[in-house]
Design a protein around this motif. Structure first.
Motif, PDB file in Angstrom:
ATOM      1  N   GLU A  10      -2.524 -24.854  -3.908  1.00 32.21           N
ATOM      2  CA  GLU A  10      -2.862 -26.234  -3.566  1.00 32.21           C
ATOM      3  C   GLU A  10      -1.627 -26.974  -3.067  1.00 32.21           C
ATOM      4  N   ASP A  11      -0.495 -26.802  -3.784  1.00 33.70           N
ATOM      5  CA  ASP A  11       0.742 -27.460  -3.357  1.00 33.70           C
ATOM      6  C   ASP A  11       1.200 -26.907  -2.004  1.00 33.70           C
ATOM      7  N   PHE A  12       1.025 -25.597  -1.799  1.00 37.55           N
ATOM      8  CA  PHE A  12       1.389 -24.982  -0.531  1.00 37.55           C
ATOM      9  C   PHE A  12       0.577 -25.604   0.611  1.00 37.55           C
ATOM     10  N   GLY A  13      -0.736 -25.742   0.390  1.00 37.83           N
ATOM     11  CA  GLY A  13      -1.608 -26.324   1.409  1.00 37.83           C
ATOM     12  C   GLY A  13      -1.199 -27.738   1.760  1.00 37.83           C
ATOM     13  N   ARG A  14      -0.903 -28.523   0.749  1.00 39.11           N
ATOM     14  CA  ARG A  14      -0.488 -29.913   0.983  1.00 39.11           C
ATOM     15  C   ARG A  14       0.845 -29.950   1.742  1.00 39.11           C
ATOM     16  N   LYS A  15       1.778 -29.129   1.304  1.00 35.65           N
ATOM     17  CA  LYS A  15       3.087 -29.077   1.957  1.00 35.65           C
ATOM     18  C   LYS A  15       2.936 -28.616   3.408  1.00 35.65           C
ATOM     19  N   PHE A  16       2.049 -27.637   3.633  1.00 38.01           N
ATOM     20  CA  PHE A  16       1.799 -27.158   4.987  1.00 38.01           C
ATOM     21  C   PHE A  16       1.358 -28.311   5.888  1.00 38.01           C
ATOM     22  N   PHE A  17       0.414 -29.115   5.424  1.00 35.68           N
ATOM     23  CA  PHE A  17      -0.072 -30.251   6.220  1.00 35.68           C
ATOM     24  C   PHE A  17       1.050 -31.240   6.506  1.00 35.68           C
ATOM     25  N   GLU A  18       1.845 -31.531   5.487  1.00 29.96           N
ATOM     26  CA  GLU A  18       2.917 -32.514   5.669  1.00 29.96           C
ATOM     27  C   GLU A  18       3.972 -32.032   6.654  1.00 29.96           C
ATOM     28  N   VAL A  19       4.215 -30.720   6.696  1.00 28.92           N
ATOM     29  CA  VAL A  19       5.197 -30.159   7.627  1.00 28.92           C
ATOM     30  C   VAL A  19       4.581 -29.965   9.015  1.00 28.92           C
TER      31      VAL A  19
END
Length: 191
Positions: A10-19
């Protein structure tokens, strides 16, 4: 194996979107959708549509502000420069119009693994313009013909049409899964 700081999916997905979904990338996509210029008219204005309005609209570089919250959203401003002529048959007053389109967009995730830039269509109230002319007659024509409102309405309709175009629909969807497959296959081929 080197030390990595692990995170949840979940954190990876969120970080992916932000980057992945930056102001620069969104600005580039919106610039492709908006284009560089377009023509308006001739449009009949005033009593009986007697006056014919034509305009050349130059689209400037979009300015994008990202808002990171529960969703990642964007406020987009697209400056415009418009050269306009009103043909009255006896006179052709010229106007210089500076304007701006305000758009809103959201970054969305969709099945199977898509990143979607959802751009809301503008309303006439999302268009701001400043009209200048050199003669009193031109100002009277502008007021009587309600030209400011017509410019806003036409620009809003044009941009809404561009947002709905097949090219824009394609530009707003990024197939992340396909890109990962291509990258992964490229790694396999290198070995």
């Amino acid at each position: 194996m080197p030390d990595h700081q692990y995170m949840t999916y979940e954190d990876f997905g969120r970080k992916f979107f932000e980057v992945a979904v930056t102001e620069e990338r969104v600005g580039e996509a919106i610039g492709q959708i908006a284009g560089d210029a377009f023509e308006m008219g001739p449009m009949g204005q005033g009593p009986g549509g007697l006056a014919k309005v034509t305009a050349h609209v130059k689209v400037q570089t979009p300015r994008v502000k990202r808002h990171v919250g529960e969703m990642i959203t964007f406020s987009i401003r697209i400056p415009l420069e418009i050269d306009m002529v009103v043909d009255l048959r006896i006179d052709k007053p010229r106007f210089v119009v500076f304007g701006e389109i305000s758009l809103r967009a959201s970054a969305l995730a969709a099945e199977p693994l898509l990143l979607i830039l959802d751009v809301k269509k503008p309303r006439a109230s999302d268009i701001s313009i400043h009209v200048t002319s050199k003669t009193l007659r031109a100002e009277v024509v502008r007021i009587i013909g309600n030209i400011d409102s017509e410019i806003k309405r036409f620009i809003a309709a044009h941009v809404a049409g561009e947002i709905d175009s097949p090219e824009s629909q394609q530009a707003k969807v990024i197939p992340v899964g396909d890109m990962i497959d291509e990258s992964w296959n490229g790694l396999s081929a290198d070995r």
